[in-house]
Design an enzyme around this catalytic site. Sequence first.
Site, PDB file in Angstrom:
ATOM      1  CE1 TYR A   2       2.041   3.656   1.695  1.00  0.00           C
ATOM      2  CE2 TYR A   2       3.358   1.691   1.349  1.00  0.00           C
ATOM      3  CZ  TYR A   2       2.980   2.957   0.957  1.00  0.00           C
ATOM      4  OH  TYR A   2       3.525   3.512  -0.174  1.00  0.00           O
ATOM      5  CB  SER A  31       3.519   0.885  -2.549  1.00  0.00           C
ATOM      6  OG  SER A  31       4.583   0.390  -1.747  1.00  0.00           O
TER       7      SER A  31
END
Length: 256
Positions: A151, A138
């Site tokens: 995250y 990501s």
Amino acid sequence: MTRFRERVACVVGAAGGMGYACATRLAAEGARVAICDRDGERLVAAAAKIEGSGAFELDVRDEVAVAKTIERIESSMGPLDHLVVSSGVFRAEPFFDTPPEIWGELFAVNLFGALSVLRAVGGRMKVRKRGSIVVVASQSAKVVRVRQAAYGASKAALTYATKAIGLELAPLGVRVNVVQPGTTDTPLARNLWDQGKGSADVHIRGALESFRAPIPLGKVGTADDVAGAVVFLLSDDAGHITMSEIVVDGGSSYIA
């Protein structure tokens, strides 16, 4: 195009979104694709749309199940030439409102689950001295985001570990790379937007109050945008590329 003719690929997290797009692209270019996901119903539906694919229900949190599933895939479809790890979960909460169990959930799937797959498949490629792997991480691994401590940390750890694995496998001819998507129009993103948690327009324009930079290309990415980068890195066209990162975010991380 037939870059993957007579090749066998495995895509983990393939029931929808970016993983499904990767599996579709690989199949369109000639690969026989084993698609894995823990959502059995969506997995079967996805396999029905991808010619020549095989569906294998899998929860990456179960390391024993991962090893057995990879064994089943290779027994039924042949030795794996390519692997895409696209499984993951997302939660966005302020650090002080994020309980330990949420950290545990994110790391169990995004990091340790992915590493179980890399261990099972990479170990086999290591013995055969061939193969290519792409891990979908990501943009949050590169750019600090509001409410994404857990995250982002899971994806940053995954990025480092993936490249370290690539360093060990490089002398054996196995390539390992990372793709880092930014905001991407997927069912997960649309579900968040439908709940009033951001919007495509907010991501495009940026938001000063949340320290979010705008997207220079003026659009959010698509699953196919990400799949294009993944499939390139898997292919022989990227034969001299390993331990690299391709950021697919419309340029937003470079002005953040």
